[in-house]
Design an enzyme around this catalytic site. Structure first.
Site, short mmCIF file in Angstrom:
data_model
loop_
_atom_site.label_atom_id
_atom_site.label_comp_id
_atom_site.label_asym_id
_atom_site.label_seq_id
_atom_site.Cartn_x
_atom_site.Cartn_y
_atom_site.Cartn_z
N LYS A 148 -7.29 0.76 -6.60
CA LYS A 148 -6.52 1.84 -6.44
C LYS A 148 -6.13 2.48 -7.72
O LYS A 148 -6.07 1.80 -8.79
CB LYS A 148 -5.42 1.63 -5.46
CG LYS A 148 -4.43 0.66 -6.17
CD LYS A 148 -3.27 1.25 -7.23
CE LYS A 148 -2.06 0.27 -7.80
NZ LYS A 148 -1.26 0.97 -8.77
N ASP A 153 2.37 -3.80 -3.45
CA ASP A 153 1.16 -2.92 -3.13
C ASP A 153 0.24 -3.58 -1.97
O ASP A 153 -0.78 -2.84 -1.54
CB ASP A 153 0.35 -2.87 -4.29
CG ASP A 153 0.97 -2.02 -5.28
OD1 ASP A 153 1.77 -1.26 -5.16
OD2 ASP A 153 0.48 -2.15 -6.40
#
Length: 293
Positions: A16, A141
């Protein structure tokens, strides 16, 4: 990805990027309130899962510097096993390409891919919301990767709203330095009072002519990291001479966006030989998104 009743192979754990990262406050417990947009990439570690009948969870690949018992992948599998009471076990192989301490979410993404893959392989059929609740226990996350869409994130990163982002190509450059996240969050000079923005602010900018990842907000951690780590500062400066660039997460990786793969590859070809660069296309959805409902 290949799929059978006893194995799931070539499961991507996508990296990401934080297109921006604002720190808007600090909680009494020491956690920070954040705002960010998470962008999935079609690039990351690859995991392979093989069913075991003896109930054991085993990592069969050595990961230098990461003991098996503390690996997020193993912890994720054991967490899911304990939560559901399943009698199944699994062998887990990891083709590790994402560097640690790079701000790319590598370990968190590996954990999420493990939860999603085992939800399918162990035939658990847990809903996405339940997997996200488990994921919080593994790291801030991890729920994003279970969420499985590009997202506007708030809170400590667990409040997620889907955002539609255009297809882009990214050059990601990772200096040969490990940046400990805790060190950056604890730095006394870290900005912790950035004015909150709204998802509408971000989306309005994305639809304008200036809608490019570097043109909205900033990464509040970048100033601290570049002051502490000269290697990161050098990459930011070098890339900025080519195209606007920004650090992702708490570093050390720095990214730049391009309209085409050709443009990104051309920039990569000019990198100093000692730097690690990768070209990756954006993703709109996690490859294992359909493994939870």
């Amino acid at each position: 990805m290949t799929d059978s009743t006893r194995s799931l192979r070539n499961c991507l754990a996508p990296a990401k990027l934080n297109l921006f990262l604002h720190i808007t406050g600090r909680r009494p417990n020491g956690y920070h309130d954040l705002q960010s947009v998470f962008q999935l990439l079609n690039w990351g570690d690859t995991l392979h899962f093989t069913l075991r009948d003896d109930g054991r969870v085993a990592r069969v690949t050595d990961v230098p510097g990461v003991p098996e018992e503390s690996d997020l992948v193993v912890r994720a599998a054991n967490l899911l096993k304990t939560h559901t009471g399943t009698a199944h076990g699994v062998d887990i192989e990891i083709d590790k390409i994402l560097p640690m301490g790079a701000g790319l979410g590598g370990g968190s993404s590996d954990a999420a891919t493990t939860l999603l893959a085992l939800n399918r392989l162990w035939q658990l059929d847990l809903p996405r919301a339940e997997l996200q609740s488990l994921a919080v226990k593994l790291g801030a996350d991890v729920p994003f990767f279970i969420f499985g869409k590009n997202a506007f994130a708030e809170g400590i990163g667990e409040e997620l709203a889907e955002v539609q982002l255009p297809t882009r190509w990214f050059l990601v450059v990772t200096p040969r330095v490990h940046v400990p996240t805790a060190e950056i969050f604890s730095d006394e000079l870290l900005t912790r009072d950035t004015k909150p923005v709204t998802i509408a602010d971000f989306l309005a900018q994305q639809t304008s002519d200036a809608g490019w990842p570097d043109s909205f907000g900033r990464n509040d951690m970048q100033e601290v990291v570049t002051r502490k780590y000269a290697e990161v500062a050098q990459v930011v400066k070098w890339l900025y001479d080519v195209t606007p660039a920004r650090m992702t997460g708490s570093g050390a990786s720095v990214f730049a966006a391009f309209h085409s793969k050709h443009e990104a590859e051309a920039a990569k070809a000019k990198l100093p030989a000692s730097w690690n660069g990768a070209v990756a296309e954006s993703l709109n959805e996690h490859p294992l998104f359909t493994f939870a409902s």
